[in-house]
Write a protein that holds these residues in place. Structure first.
Motif, PDB file in Angstrom:
ATOM      1  N   TRP A  41      37.407  43.054  29.679  1.00  0.00           N
ATOM      2  CA  TRP A  41      37.629  43.846  30.880  1.00  0.00           C
ATOM      3  C   TRP A  41      36.403  44.665  31.288  1.00  0.00           C
ATOM      4  CZ3 TRP A  41      41.081  43.002  34.363  1.00  0.00           C
ATOM      5  CH2 TRP A  41      41.319  43.946  35.361  1.00  0.00           C
ATOM      6  N   ASN A  42      35.632  45.107  30.342  1.00  0.00           N
ATOM      7  CA  ASN A  42      34.465  45.942  30.663  1.00  0.00           C
ATOM      8  C   ASN A  42      33.180  45.141  30.804  1.00  0.00           C
ATOM      9  OD1 ASN A  42      35.926  48.399  30.708  1.00  0.00           O
ATOM     10  ND2 ASN A  42      35.957  48.383  28.481  1.00  0.00           N
ATOM     11  N   ALA A  43      33.264  43.823  30.825  1.00  0.00           N
ATOM     12  CA  ALA A  43      32.076  42.979  30.983  1.00  0.00           C
ATOM     13  C   ALA A  43      31.489  43.157  32.384  1.00  0.00           C
ATOM     14  CB  ALA A  43      32.430  41.514  30.740  1.00  0.00           C
ATOM     15  N   LYS A  49      34.642  36.945  37.415  1.00  0.00           N
ATOM     16  CA  LYS A  49      35.510  36.098  36.575  1.00  0.00           C
ATOM     17  C   LYS A  49      36.980  36.316  36.918  1.00  0.00           C
ATOM     18  CE  LYS A  49      32.391  34.242  33.831  1.00  0.00           C
ATOM     19  NZ  LYS A  49      32.087  32.844  33.836  1.00  0.00           N
ATOM     20  N   LEU A  50      37.345  37.567  37.186  1.00  0.00           N
ATOM     21  CA  LEU A  50      38.731  37.877  37.535  1.00  0.00           C
ATOM     22  C   LEU A  50      39.108  37.211  38.855  1.00  0.00           C
ATOM     23  CD1 LEU A  50      41.341  39.386  36.884  1.00  0.00           C
ATOM     24  CD2 LEU A  50      40.378  41.380  38.057  1.00  0.00           C
ATOM     25  N   GLN A  51      38.229  37.291  39.845  1.00  0.00           N
ATOM     26  CA  GLN A  51      38.513  36.655  41.129  1.00  0.00           C
ATOM     27  C   GLN A  51      38.668  35.143  40.975  1.00  0.00           C
ATOM     28  OE1 GLN A  51      39.365  38.233  43.916  1.00  0.00           O
ATOM     29  NE2 GLN A  51      39.126  40.101  42.717  1.00  0.00           N
ATOM     30  N   SER A 103      43.891  45.629  33.536  1.00  0.00           N
ATOM     31  CA  SER A 103      44.003  44.534  32.561  1.00  0.00           C
ATOM     32  C   SER A 103      45.440  44.299  32.106  1.00  0.00           C
ATOM     33  CB  SER A 103      43.095  44.788  31.359  1.00  0.00           C
ATOM     34  OG  SER A 103      43.531  45.900  30.620  1.00  0.00           O
ATOM     35  N   GLU A 104      46.242  45.345  32.007  1.00  0.00           N
ATOM     36  CA  GLU A 104      47.621  45.205  31.533  1.00  0.00           C
ATOM     37  C   GLU A 104      48.464  44.344  32.479  1.00  0.00           C
ATOM     38  OE1 GLU A 104      46.511  48.563  32.422  1.00  0.00           O
ATOM     39  OE2 GLU A 104      45.419  48.539  30.541  1.00  0.00           O
TER      40      GLU A 104
END
Length: 128
Positions: A41-43, A49-51, A103-104
């Protein structure tokens, strides 16, 4: 050279998979992409990457929605309705994550993808 061999292997693997196996494989990949984002998550490249992961998940669930909406879909009506309802939940959650990333929030989509994939890998009449 190795990249071409890997690509060729992946293409052969896709051709060898049944529809259910392919769907399970794609859902598993989508879950893994989300899990990677969650674990990192903190990368610095998390947003990108999330998109990518969310877009990939949206495409999968949109495909399911289209397939389940076809009148001659062979699945029982109740099962189609249940999966369509689930797909609407996944859509809503993805849009929520896009608007307010946490992230949760990924956990439920990861779990849904993995559980559906597991069900697809279990053939009709298989012992669970």
């Amino acid at each position: 050279m190795l990249a071409n061999q890997i690509k060729e292997y992946a293409n052969i693997q896709k051709e060898a998979l049944t529809g259910r196996e392919l769907e399970a494989s794609v859902l598993t990949r989508a879950a893994q992409m989300l899990k990677h984002c969650q674990d990192n998550w903190n990368a610095p490249d998390r947003e990108k990457k999330l998109q990518e992961a969310l877009k990939f998940n949206q495409k999968i669930w949109s495909f399911f929605q289209a397939e389940l909406s076809v009148p001659d879909n062979p699945l029982p009506k109740k099962l189609r309705e249940d999966i369509l309802s689930l797909s609407l939940f996944v859509d809503k959650r993805i849009f929520e994550i896009i608007a307010f990333p946490e992230s949760e929030k990924l956990t439920i989509v990861i779990d849904i993808n993995m559980n559906i994939a597991a069900g697809l890998r279990t053939g009709p009449g298989d012992d669970i």
